[in-house]
Design an enzyme around this catalytic site. Structure first.
Site, mmCIF file in Angstrom:
data_model
loop_
_atom_site.group_PDB
_atom_site.id
_atom_site.type_symbol
_atom_site.label_atom_id
_atom_site.label_comp_id
_atom_site.label_asym_id
_atom_site.label_seq_id
_atom_site.Cartn_x
_atom_site.Cartn_y
_atom_site.Cartn_z
ATOM 1 N N CYS A 42 2.767 -29.721 -2.280
ATOM 2 C CA CYS A 42 3.770 -29.744 -3.325
ATOM 3 C C CYS A 42 3.703 -28.563 -4.289
ATOM 4 O O CYS A 42 2.650 -27.970 -4.475
ATOM 5 C CB CYS A 42 3.720 -30.983 -4.200
ATOM 6 S SG CYS A 42 3.598 -32.502 -3.256
ATOM 7 N N GLY A 65 6.510 -27.228 -0.298
ATOM 8 C CA GLY A 65 6.945 -28.561 0.096
ATOM 9 C C GLY A 65 8.427 -28.569 0.377
ATOM 10 O O GLY A 65 9.202 -28.041 -0.421
ATOM 11 N N ASN A 116 0.772 -32.287 -7.788
ATOM 12 C CA ASN A 116 0.356 -31.491 -6.635
ATOM 13 C C ASN A 116 -1.128 -31.753 -6.434
ATOM 14 O O ASN A 116 -1.927 -31.468 -7.312
ATOM 15 C CB ASN A 116 0.592 -29.995 -6.923
ATOM 16 C CG ASN A 116 0.011 -29.064 -5.858
ATOM 17 O OD1 ASN A 116 -0.279 -27.910 -6.138
ATOM 18 N ND2 ASN A 116 -0.151 -29.545 -4.639
ATOM 19 N N GLY A 117 -1.477 -32.320 -5.264
ATOM 20 C CA GLY A 117 -2.890 -32.571 -5.000
ATOM 21 C C GLY A 117 -3.075 -33.866 -4.245
ATOM 22 O O GLY A 117 -2.163 -34.344 -3.564
ATOM 23 N N TYR A 122 -3.080 -18.635 2.890
ATOM 24 C CA TYR A 122 -1.815 -19.078 3.429
ATOM 25 C C TYR A 122 -0.834 -19.746 2.481
ATOM 26 O O TYR A 122 0.366 -19.504 2.564
ATOM 27 C CB TYR A 122 -2.152 -20.008 4.587
ATOM 28 C CG TYR A 122 -1.031 -20.839 5.077
ATOM 29 C CD1 TYR A 122 -0.049 -20.326 5.902
ATOM 30 C CD2 TYR A 122 -0.955 -22.162 4.707
ATOM 31 C CE1 TYR A 122 0.971 -21.121 6.361
ATOM 32 C CE2 TYR A 122 0.069 -22.958 5.177
ATOM 33 C CZ TYR A 122 1.026 -22.431 5.995
ATOM 34 O OH TYR A 122 2.029 -23.215 6.449
ATOM 35 N N CYS A 135 -9.356 -31.879 5.038
ATOM 36 C CA CYS A 135 -9.151 -31.607 3.610
ATOM 37 C C CYS A 135 -8.820 -32.904 2.896
ATOM 38 O O CYS A 135 -8.018 -33.692 3.379
ATOM 39 C CB CYS A 135 -7.998 -30.626 3.413
ATOM 40 S SG CYS A 135 -7.630 -30.351 1.660
ATOM 41 N N CYS A 160 -13.355 -23.890 -3.360
ATOM 42 C CA CYS A 160 -13.552 -24.884 -2.312
ATOM 43 C C CYS A 160 -13.307 -24.192 -0.978
ATOM 44 O O CYS A 160 -12.300 -23.503 -0.817
ATOM 45 C CB CYS A 160 -12.563 -26.040 -2.463
ATOM 46 S SG CYS A 160 -12.670 -27.221 -1.081
ATOM 47 N N CYS A 190 -13.049 -27.043 4.268
ATOM 48 C CA CYS A 190 -12.486 -27.192 5.620
ATOM 49 C C CYS A 190 -13.153 -26.223 6.593
ATOM 50 O O CYS A 190 -13.108 -26.432 7.807
ATOM 51 C CB CYS A 190 -10.973 -27.031 5.609
ATOM 52 S SG CYS A 190 -10.391 -25.596 4.716
HETATM 53 S S1 SF4 Z 1 -10.375 -24.981 0.962
HETATM 54 FE FE1 SF4 Z 1 -9.796 -26.337 2.622
HETATM 55 S S2 SF4 Z 1 -10.775 -28.322 2.096
HETATM 56 FE FE2 SF4 Z 1 -10.774 -27.095 0.227
HETATM 57 S S3 SF4 Z 1 -8.897 -27.659 -0.837
HETATM 58 FE FE3 SF4 Z 1 -8.417 -25.880 0.408
HETATM 59 S S4 SF4 Z 1 -7.594 -26.644 2.334
HETATM 60 FE FE4 SF4 Z 1 -8.658 -28.348 1.282
#
Ligand code: SF4
Length: 473
Positions: A16, A43, A117-118, A258, A398, A449, A452
């Site tokens: 989103c 989105g 968003n989240g 991305y 994720c 983060c 993934c």
């Molecule tokens: S880095 Fe990967 S696991 Fe972390 S929020 Fe982004 S898509 Fe999700």
């Protein structure tokens, strides 16, 4: 790729885009509309705007792209000087009209509207508690409504206290725009997983998921909203009413690869520049003898240019994209995604025939589209296909607002690089390393983060999650 912004197809779905406008004297609904238009890539399932005139909240939501969801008369029925807007990709709850946002409720403190968003990790427990103990009823199957009810009925004498309560109770990723009859509140979770920024506009203020939305409506970027910050904007201007920063942050590094548009800046860094660097770094890590470099349009175009610059192999356009087909990865249904690949790209035999081609893509998620793209390139006469990917292998789901909820669906989760190469049909395959990714982003790994890729989650999570859990319950 698959994922993103112009990807080849497959993949990742972002959860989103949100925008908020406080601008007396302006047509705020129209400004929110154009803000959402520039966040369409985040989105494409539904869109909505809510406005406030000091006393009441008005809203319009509909399925489809932003221009499909709004007609001129819809905007004219949204009066006031404050607006919030939302474009949705469903990561919790189905793609249904009732789940479109902003959501509006009448809570203990009056009318409140919210765009989110989240992804909230403990939504099911909170929803149960709110139903049984607070007497809340729910009209949707989204985690966003759980946040809305929690905030709209939270204890506290002011919004600062209520937001503090919200942050203590909710776990996960959430950027929020909240509308009351006379104020706009922008909230970013304590880890700052999703981006949110503040801009200034002719005496008014704008908040948005990405800075490109500010540019499009003529606002000047002021700053990012800090992780854990709640900013209340009213006649007196913006004021931080809560600071829930925990001394660490975890911005999603996939935003750089991305999700975010190349003309957005995240945490002070241009995503375009980061993507060019990803391509350069890929060329250093995975060199190959080839005649031409192409990128999967549009999200891997900048990285392909970087690969070309670093390697000296000429860059060409080898795939033409139909610009009127939305991001396939955004399509919530796998069958629709696959159909989308075929109508989205057309190869140029003039560039590809008889050539050894480096193909740069942003990511490989499920592997449902990359084999089709490779096959398409082969049919155009490409002699060798050397696939280079701007992300490390995606091995973990994720839990923070991107639609890849289970390991089973991730192509690289249980395969070696060689097995993935065979699966997609390329002659060689090279993934960018995690170290190389952070070199390209130009920032230290702490603060991001990358779960993934690494399995290192910034907070404790259940490894398998169910996007429709709240519907089942
Ligand atoms: S880095 Fe990967 S696991 Fe972390 S929020 Fe982004 S898509 Fe999700």
């Amino acid at each position: 790729m698959e994922a993103n912004g112009g990807k080849v197809a497959e993949p990742l779905q972002e959860a989103c885009g949100i925008v908020g406008v406080f601008a007396p004297q302006e047509d705020v609904a129209r400004l929110a509309f154009f803000g959402l238009f520039s966040l369409q890539h985040r989105g494409q399932e539904s869109a909505g705007i809510a406005t406030a005139d000091g006393q009441h909240i008005f809203s319009h939501t509909a399925m489809g792209l932003v221009p499909q969801a709004f007609h001129e008369f819809d905007l004219q029925r949204l009066p006031g000087s404050i607006a919030i807007g939302h474009t949705r990709y469903s990561t919790t709850g189905s793609s249904l009209a009732k789940n479109a946002q902003p959501l509006v409720t009448n809570g203990a403190h009056g009318a409140v509207a919210l765009g989110h968003n989240g992804n909230v990790i403990n939504a099911a427990e909170l929803r149960k508690e709110l139903s049984l103990e607070w007497g809340c009823s729910f009209a949707t199957s989204t985690d966003s409504e759980v946040i809305l009810q929690l905030l709209a009925n939270a204890p506290g004498v002011d919004w600062g206290q209520r937001v503090a309560y919200l942050m203590r109770r909710v776990q996960g990723a959430y950027c929020l725009v909240v509308l009351t009859p006379d104020s706009l509140i922008a909230i970013r979770d304590p880890l700052g997983v999703r981006p949110l920024c503040l801009g200034k506009l002719n005496g008014g203020w704008v908040v948005a998921s990405e800075s490109c939305a500010l540019d499009h409506i003529g606002a000047q970027f002021v700053r990012d909203i800090a992780p854990g910050e709640a900013l209340l904007i009213n006649q007196e201007g913006p004021k931080t009413i809560h600071n829930g920063n925990e001394g660490r942050s975890a911005l999603c590094v996939f935003e750089f690869i991305y999700f975010a548009r190349p003309d957005s800046r995240l945490d002070g860094r241009s995503t375009y520049a980061a993507r060019v660097e990803m391509g350069r770094q890929l060329a250093r890590e995975h060199p190959v003898e080839a005649d031409v470099v192409i990128g999967i349009p549009d999200s891997a175009t900048a990285a392909a240019a970087g690969y070309s610059q670093e390697s000296g192999i000429p860059y060409r356009e080898g795939l033409v994209k139909n610009r009127y087909v939305g991001r396939t990865f955004i399509a919530p249904d796998q069958r629709i995604r696959e159909l989308g690949v075929r109508i989205k790209y057309n190869p140029l035999p003039e560039v590809l025939a008889g050539q050894r081609v480096v193909v740069v893509d942003d990511s490989i998620v499920r592997g449902t589209t990359t084999p089709h793209v490779v096959e398409m390139l082969r049919r155009a006469g490409t002699k060798e296909i050397h696939l280079r990917v701007c992300a490390p292998p995606i091995k973990w789901p994720c839990h923070f607002g991107v639609d890849m909820a289970t390991r089973r669906e991730l192509l690289a989760a249980n395969r070696t690089v060689e097995e993935v190469r065979r699966f997609v049909g390329a002659d060689s395959l090279g993934y960018l390393s995690l170290e190389g990714l952070y070199k390209a982003v130009g920032k230290p790994r702490e603060g991001f983060c990358d779960a993934c890729f690494s399995g290192r989650y910034p907070i404790e999570v259940q490894l398998e999650m169910d996007k429709l859990a709240l519907e089942h319950s």
